[in-house]
Design a protein around this motif. Structure first.
Motif: not given
Length: 453
Positions: A230-239, A241-252
């Protein structure tokens, strides 16, 4: 030999309690909800087969009251407890109490929770298992002077983190020496208030990173599978906010490296049940670093369920019942793309201040590809005492672009009246070119919304 679980107490509240109750009902397992005095009208108390009050609004005397919860399980004849996330979900002494009173804790053993829950111990253990670590303190910070010494060696900016717990509590980024003392004291106090443990540790703060995590399931027969990343990079104050699966923009190649590290770690500590290993990925250097392991179900688990078709709570219960996993890794078919938005009672236009009040208008989105995990209903009173998350909106489609379109539809249908929410922020994110192209990192939201940070 499997052990039949007949009745489960859910040691939690809100949307995660509702979500767990629903799967348990699907499995024909009786459920018991717990609630504080002010939480009596919460949705989870209405959906469970039974509900029992465990104390006043103060979480230390209710949702963190270990013996009160154990007693509630005993008097209602429960043979298992599901802790959900937060509260006592990663509390080793609570899991140990369950073992002592012969109540099955639906999660890993107390020994493993203790090992991985104390972040300084988990780091040294993962280093022995062969995982790369972020530079930082070898253990907890013994004093402010100790913090100054380590910060000087690894250089600013640094980040202070609570040894116990998660969710951004007890966490502070320090960009210069002059700010260290205040952040040190604040982080310790917040950690103690949130987790009953004031100890903190230090890491080098990496600015341009993606937050990637791997969801695993492991049974008591040495079978381990992952459900992708999962990609959980969109955060605010270390919490998050947005989670996605599969992780994108990451090479295999990088993803496969994360999967290998994760399975190696899980085997090394003899982990069982559901868990997640979190990593920071240095975008520029394409390097990965172990961050932490969460020994519980996570807020963002629905996106992994959507792309795998596997009910993680069901698997948790099956593993706790000494059953083998029904899947080998080559049988886990990951397809499509899922996005999760956390809808919180925040005043978006007023520094993200928490909002409380009665929900006087509510329309939940629906239709193909939309899932809502919620603990609210029209007429429900949002209380100022607990976590501000109202619901999770999950969109699923065959690819990321279509999932974004589905989420736009969902946001256009969502109406919550009576309290302020962060819905407007998500509507802006859905029109943000950097988000649409995947050009984001863990600092993106804070650079976009300076207020409240």
């Amino acid at each position: 030999m499997s052990t039949l679980i007949k009745k489960v107490l859910i040691a939690n509240r809100g949307e995660i309690a509702v979500r767990i109750i629903r799967t348990l009902k699907d499995m024909n397992i009786k459920t018991v909800a717990i609630y504080s005095i002010v939480d009596k009208e919460s949705l989870h108390t209405k959906l469970a087969d039974e509900a029992i009050c465990i104390g006043p609004k103060d979480i230390r005397k209710s949702y963190l009251n270990k013996m009160q919860i154990i007693n509630a399980a005993l008097v209602t004849s429960c043979d298992a407890i599901h802790p959900g996330f937060g509260f006592l979900s990663e509390n080793a002494s609570f899991a140990k109490l369950c073992e002592v009173y012969n109540i099955k804790f639906i999660g890993p053993t107390s020994k493993v929770i203790d090992l991985m829950g104390n972040k300084n111990l988990s780091k040294s253990t993962m280093e022995k298992a062969g995982l790369p670590l972020i530079p930082g303190s070898k253990g907890i910070l013994e004093s402010l002077e100790n913090a100054y010494d380590i910060a000087e060696k690894i250089t600013y900016p640094i980040i202070l983190k609570a040894r116990s717990g998660g969710g951004g509590k007890g966490m502070r980024v320090v960009r210069c020496k002059d700010d260290l003392e205040k952040s040190f004291n604040t982080a310790k106090k917040e950690a103690e208030n949130s987790f009953g443990d004031p100890e903190i540790y230090m890491e080098k703060y990496l600015a341009k990173t993606k937050h990637i995590e791997v969801q695993i399931l492991a049974d008591e027969f040495n079978n381990i599978i992952h459900l992708g990343a999962r990609d959980c990079s969109l955060q605010m104050n270390h919490q998050k906010l947005v989670e996605e699966a599969p992780a994108y923009a990451i090479c295999d190649d990088l993803l496969n490296k994360l999967y290998e590290y994760t399975k190696k770690a899980v085997k090394y500590i003899s982990y069982t049940n559901a868990g997640t290993i979190e990593y920071l990925v240095d975008i520029e250097e394409q390097e990965v670093y172990f961050m932490e392991m969460n020994t519980r179900i996570q807020v963002e688990h629905p996106v992994s369920e959507m792309i795998s078709g596997i009910d993680i709570v069901r698997e948790q219960v099956n593993i706790a019942s000494h059953k083998k996993l029904n899947y080998k890794q080559n049988q886990v078919n990951l397809s499509g793309h899922a996005i999760e938005f956390r809808i919180n009672a925040y005043d978006f236009d007023n520094n993200f201040l928490p909002s409380a009040g009665k929900i006087n208008e509510l329309n939940l989105p629906g239709g193909y590809g939309v899932r809502i995990d919620s603990g609210i209903y029209q007429g429900y009173e949002i209380l100022p005492f607990y976590d501000s998350m109202l619901m999770k909106v999950i969109a699923y489609a065959s690819d990321r672009n279509k999932a974004i379109s589905t989420m736009k539809r969902a946001m256009s249908e969502l109406i919550i009246g009576g309290v302020k929410t962060n819905k407007k922020m998500y509507e802006e994110i859905l029109e943000d070119d950097n988000y649409l192209k995947g050009n984001i990192d863990t600092s993106y939201m804070e650079s976009k919304y300076k207020k409240g940070v």
